[in-house]
Scaffold this active site. Structure first.
Site, PDB file in Angstrom:
ATOM      1  N   THR A  25       3.907   1.523  -1.038  1.00 20.76           N
ATOM      2  CA  THR A  25       4.598   1.575  -2.331  1.00 20.76           C
ATOM      3  C   THR A  25       3.693   2.166  -3.406  1.00 20.76           C
ATOM      4  OG1 THR A  25       5.907  -0.361  -1.705  1.00 20.76           O
ATOM      5  CG2 THR A  25       5.807   0.184  -4.055  1.00 20.76           C
ATOM      6  N   TRP A  52       6.642  -0.683  -8.090  1.00 20.40           N
ATOM      7  CA  TRP A  52       7.851  -1.167  -7.415  1.00 20.40           C
ATOM      8  C   TRP A  52       8.994  -1.232  -8.418  1.00 20.40           C
ATOM      9  CZ3 TRP A  52      11.808  -4.566  -7.488  1.00 20.40           C
ATOM     10  CH2 TRP A  52      12.518  -4.764  -6.295  1.00 20.40           C
ATOM     11  N   LYS A  60       7.296  -6.894  10.154  1.00 20.33           N
ATOM     12  CA  LYS A  60       6.436  -6.223   9.177  1.00 20.33           C
ATOM     13  C   LYS A  60       7.236  -5.366   8.199  1.00 20.33           C
ATOM     14  CE  LYS A  60       2.623  -2.905   8.875  1.00 20.33           C
ATOM     15  NZ  LYS A  60       3.383  -1.793   8.307  1.00 20.33           N
ATOM     16  N   ARG A 115       2.876   8.218   7.056  1.00 19.54           N
ATOM     17  CA  ARG A 115       3.230   8.075   8.471  1.00 19.54           C
ATOM     18  C   ARG A 115       4.726   7.771   8.621  1.00 19.54           C
ATOM     19  NH1 ARG A 115      -0.238   3.251  10.233  1.00 19.54           N
ATOM     20  NH2 ARG A 115       0.102   2.733   8.048  1.00 19.54           N
ATOM     21  N   PHE A 155       3.104  -8.253  -9.067  1.00 21.25           N
ATOM     22  CA  PHE A 155       4.241  -9.057  -8.620  1.00 21.25           C
ATOM     23  C   PHE A 155       4.723  -9.899  -9.801  1.00 21.25           C
ATOM     24  CE2 PHE A 155       2.992  -7.715  -4.532  1.00 21.25           C
ATOM     25  CZ  PHE A 155       3.979  -8.060  -3.607  1.00 21.25           C
ATOM     26  N   PHE A 185      -3.333  -0.606   7.061  1.00 18.67           N
ATOM     27  CA  PHE A 185      -4.026  -1.871   6.836  1.00 18.67           C
ATOM     28  C   PHE A 185      -5.203  -1.713   5.865  1.00 18.67           C
ATOM     29  CE2 PHE A 185      -2.137  -2.585  11.197  1.00 18.67           C
ATOM     30  CZ  PHE A 185      -1.078  -3.331  10.727  1.00 18.67           C
ATOM     31  N   ALA A 208      -2.813   1.151  12.850  1.00 20.11           N
ATOM     32  CA  ALA A 208      -4.239   1.175  12.509  1.00 20.11           C
ATOM     33  C   ALA A 208      -5.018   0.047  13.162  1.00 20.11           C
ATOM     34  CB  ALA A 208      -4.425   1.111  10.999  1.00 20.11           C
ATOM     35  N   LYS A 264       0.828  -1.220   0.000  1.00 23.27           N
ATOM     36  CA  LYS A 264       0.000   0.000   0.000  1.00 23.27           C
ATOM     37  C   LYS A 264       0.858   1.265   0.000  1.00 23.27           C
ATOM     38  CE  LYS A 264      -2.437   1.110   3.738  1.00 23.27           C
ATOM     39  NZ  LYS A 264      -1.777  -0.001   4.356  1.00 23.27           N
TER      40      LYS A 264
END
Length: 556
Positions: free
Chosen positions: A73, A409, A105, A94, A381, A301, A273, A71
């Site tokens: 990215t 990405w 994470k 953030r 991906f 999230f 979150a 998210k």
């Protein structure tokens, strides 16, 4: 394939004064923190109060899985793509917490060719904001224990102190401790515990304050505990709100950095979150809206957590108009929601993908309930097969959902051009009929029930005997008109992290409520959610190092 840190270290950063020039900032509007970071003045909002706000785009996602959604990215890549199509854009994110960085994470600075830089600084100590929040929090904790030790004039019941110490690290051993042992000179013994800094009320307050005076007012309203007569005790009763605000006077200023393509980014505040409200600061988002024609921001999230809190809490406090939403999904994560184990995600599985689309559908319905235009971003991906991508496209077309395949990405802004064009088109052409899930005038029980039923798809809510008692007490104290901040697992729409996809026939169990009066909400704890995470068996820290010449390795 290069790692995120290798890509970041090869990038050419502009001196921060050039990024400030892109935003037409004057020298008094910012102060440098080294060559590539700066603090923005907290007076910028006053300076630009008559300037129209830019369009605010919220990036959210499906329910996260260990497979990853990307998210942040996509948020960075979209910001870069919007600039490529001629839209003056500022990204608002953030700050990462050291706990997840050292744990499992990862950080929150994006990835690949869609990162905010310098990623090493941002993911570690940055400009010291989280340290300042930790210091202010623990200064208050020390003042509470000192007040009791020095005679307890306020008649605080040591058994009912709600305010906990914090540290910016995952440390399960500190969830429940005893302080004050060792005799009369070392304080009054009592049970205590630690939360992670990003779950603290002071973090939430910093992110929900509109200016320094608002910050001070909110800090003064923190409930630290209760008297023997069960009356709440506030920070203002201890008369320390001024000292705590002093510790935060620099931390309230937003941080200016840049992306790998030199797009301006404001990175400020970092509440989780799942156990907090999951959004960067109001000051940062509103400042970005004054400095850019478009703002791309994210909330933690899935749409059930960060987006709901962004729209029900943050926009209400910050008077923020949200113009559109991006819902991020990946083929990998959708297959996992369809029942595929993590070690089989690289294999094509059309049936599992089709089943997993139900999770995406629920998050779409949530954004539709809020009445906002949206575009689905499929974060690419290398293991995605053409058939899998085509299935998602067909599924979206059948339902008249706008969808864009993004490859930010690997390609940076270039990989997000389709998404950028479609989100601008949605803002310009789609009807915005924004409404919230609940009104502040609703009872606390009604607000919780509406979130559970509308956003999670629950049949209803079960309140523990403790929670029922707290509901009555909080209403009697005049706290019934506050917002609700649900503390719930991020992995499921339910409060059971093992129930992936789109679970049905479930109820949400509220085991406890916690007052965050300064922040302006009541925290409702569901299931087994913890406000102090633990480290995994093999923490990411085991793979981190620094070379003799000071080069960081192993950081993502």
């Amino acid at each position: 394939m290069k790692t995120d840190i290798e890509i970041a270290q090869e990038a050419k950063l502009e001196p921060i004064h050039k990024i400030a020039q892109l935003l037409n900032l004057s020298p008094e509007d910012w102060e440098p923190y080294g060559h590539t970071k700066a603090k923005l003045s907290d007076k910028l909002l006053d300076k630009y109060k008559d300037k129209p706000d830019g369009k605010v785009i919220l990036v959210t996602a499906i329910s996260p899985t260990p497979a990853g959604e990307g998210k942040s990215t996509v948020t960075v890549g979209l910001g870069q793509a919007l600039n490529k199509i001629g839209k003056k854009t500022v990204i608002a994110l953030r700050e990462p917490s050291l706990g997840p960085v050292m744990g499992i994470k990862g950080g929150a600075a994006g990835g690949g060719y869609s990162q905010v830089l310098p990623m090493e600084d941002i993911n570690l100590h940055f400009t010291g904001d989280l340290h300042a929040i930790t210091s202010a929090n623990n200064a208050l904790a020390a003042m509470i224990d000192n007040h009791i030790h020095q005679g307890n004039k306020l008649n605080i019941d040591p058994r009912r102190i709600e305010f906990k110490r914090v540290m910016d690290m995952n440390d399960r051993a500190l969830r429940q401790i005893v302080v004050g042992l060792g005799g009369p000179l070392r304080g009054v013994p009592r049970e205590d515990g630690f939360n992670i800094t990003v779950a603290s009320e002071i973090m939430a307050i910093l992110c929900l304050s509109n200016d320094l005076q608002d910050l001070k007012r909110r800090i003064s309203s923190i409930v630290i505990g209760y008297t023997y007569e069960e009356e709440p005790v506030y920070v203002r009763d201890l008369q320390v709100e001024g000292a705590l605000t002093l510790l935060l006077k620099e931390a309230i200023k937003p941080n200016l950095v840049q992306t790998i393509e030199n797009t301006p980014a404001i990175v400020h505040g970092g509440p989780f979150a799942n156990i907090a409200h999951g959004c960067n600061s109001i000051i940062a988002t509103n400042t970005a809206a004054k400095l850019g024609d478009y703002v791309v921001t994210e909330a933690g999230f899935g749409a059930d957590l960060g987006a709901e809190k962004f729209l029900d809490i943050k926009t209400r406090v910050g008077n923020i108009d949200t113009d559109a939403v991006v819902i991020v999904a990946t083929v990998r994560a959708l297959k996992m929601h369809g029942g595929v184990p993590k070690d089989k995600l690289t294999e094509e599985n059309i049936d599992a993908l089709r089943a997993g689309m139900e999770n995406l559908q629920k998050h779409i319905e949530t954004i539709q309930y809020f009445g906002l235009p949206f575009v689905i971003a499929i974060n690419k991906f290398p293991t995605d097969t053409p058939r899998e991508v085509e299935l998602i496209n067909e599924w979206c077309q059948e339902r008249d959902y706008e969808v864009a395949l993004t490859d930010v990405w690997a390609k940076g802004g270039e990989g997000g051009l389709e998404l950028a064009e479609k989100i601008v088109h949605a803002i310009d052409t789609k009807q915005n009929e924004f409404k919230r899930v609940y009104e502040l005038e609703d009872s606390l029980e009604t607000k919780i029930s509406k979130i559970a039923q509308v956003v999670y798809g629950a049949d209803g809510v079960d309140f523990s005997p403790k929670a029922k008692k707290q509901l009555d007490f909080f209403e009697s104290q005049g706290w019934g008109n506050l917002a609700i901040c649900m503390a719930k697992t991020q992995y499921s729409l339910s409060d059971d992290p093992t129930r992936l996809g789109r679970p049905t026939g479930f109820t949400i169990t509220i085991r406890e409520l916690r007052p965050s009066i300064g922040a302006g909400f009541i925290v409702a704890l569901t299931g087994d959610i913890m406000t102090m995470p633990g480290l995994p068996k093999s923490p990411a820290a085991l793979r981190m190092d620094v070379t003799e010449d000071g080069k960081i390795v192993g950081l993502f």
